[in-house]
Design a protein around this motif. Structure first.
Motif, PDB file in Angstrom:
ATOM      1  N   MET A   4       0.852  -1.186   0.000  1.00 21.85           N
ATOM      2  CA  MET A   4       0.000   0.000   0.000  1.00 21.85           C
ATOM      3  C   MET A   4       0.887   1.235   0.000  1.00 21.85           C
ATOM      4  O   MET A   4       1.692   1.429   0.900  1.00 21.85           O
ATOM      5  CB  MET A   4      -0.910  -0.018   1.227  1.00 21.85           C
ATOM      6  CG  MET A   4      -1.941   1.065   1.244  1.00 21.85           C
ATOM      7  SD  MET A   4      -3.052   0.890   2.672  1.00 21.85           S
ATOM      8  CE  MET A   4      -4.626   1.075   1.860  1.00 21.85           C
ATOM      9  N   HIS A  55      -6.831  -2.994  -2.057  1.00 23.60           N
ATOM     10  CA  HIS A  55      -6.504  -2.927  -0.632  1.00 23.60           C
ATOM     11  C   HIS A  55      -7.667  -3.383   0.250  1.00 23.60           C
ATOM     12  O   HIS A  55      -7.856  -2.896   1.361  1.00 23.60           O
ATOM     13  CB  HIS A  55      -6.060  -1.511  -0.265  1.00 23.60           C
ATOM     14  CG  HIS A  55      -4.889  -1.060  -1.064  1.00 23.60           C
ATOM     15  ND1 HIS A  55      -3.665  -1.707  -1.018  1.00 23.60           N
ATOM     16  CD2 HIS A  55      -4.759  -0.068  -1.975  1.00 23.60           C
ATOM     17  CE1 HIS A  55      -2.828  -1.118  -1.857  1.00 23.60           C
ATOM     18  NE2 HIS A  55      -3.473  -0.121  -2.448  1.00 23.60           N
ATOM     19  N   GLU A  58      -6.650  -4.495   3.806  1.00 20.42           N
ATOM     20  CA  GLU A  58      -6.327  -3.416   4.736  1.00 20.42           C
ATOM     21  C   GLU A  58      -7.597  -2.745   5.262  1.00 20.42           C
ATOM     22  O   GLU A  58      -7.706  -2.424   6.443  1.00 20.42           O
ATOM     23  CB  GLU A  58      -5.409  -2.383   4.075  1.00 20.42           C
ATOM     24  CG  GLU A  58      -3.995  -2.883   3.854  1.00 20.42           C
ATOM     25  CD  GLU A  58      -3.816  -3.666   2.552  1.00 20.42           C
ATOM     26  OE1 GLU A  58      -4.823  -3.965   1.861  1.00 20.42           O
ATOM     27  OE2 GLU A  58      -2.662  -3.978   2.218  1.00 20.42           O
TER      28      GLU A  58
END
Length: 132
Positions: A4, A55, A58
């Motif tokens: 990321m 992502h 996350e």
């Protein structure tokens, strides 16, 4: 889990803060049905964007950490204490730096939920470590 970039992490943190702020506002006593629908639409937009993107892990980790801090703050405090201890000793301790920062953001937002009225929430600062 893909790496990321700092810009993506900063965006995730801002948008998660906004999503939790919207959630708190949904419980205002003076909210109209139209406002409530706008809130739910914006929250769903955030989730859809992050769950459909690279992502997703996350975002899901941050949401889970936030839920855990709200439901089990004592256990989470003990867990984070252990994480920090292991981080200082071993540096590589099973969590990414993004996940570690997510634990802290989730903690800070959960604490805000328990200590302030919905319209009294300043945006907490979550500095991203530079030089990664």
């Amino acid at each position: 889990m893909s790496a990321m970039y700092r810009e993506h992490e900063e965006m995730m943190r801002r948008e998660f803060f906004e999503q939790t702020r919207l959630s708190r506002n949904a419980f205002r006593s003076d909210i109209t049905e139209a406002e409530l629908n706008r809130i739910y639409t914006r929250q769903a937009d955030y989730d859809q964007r992050w769950y459909a993107g690279p992502h997703v892990d996350e975002w899901a980790f941050l949401q889970s950490a936030y839920d855990d801090w709200q439901q089990r703050p004592k256990q989470m405090a003990r867990f984070v204490s252990d994480v920090e201890h292991n981080h200082q000793l071993y540096r590589d301790f099973g969590l990414t730096d993004v996940q570690r920062r997510s634990l802290f953001q989730a903690r800070d937002l959960a604490r805000l939920d328990h200590t302030r009225a919905p319209n009294e929430h300043p945006e907490p600062q979550h500095e991203i470590e530079r030089g990664r």
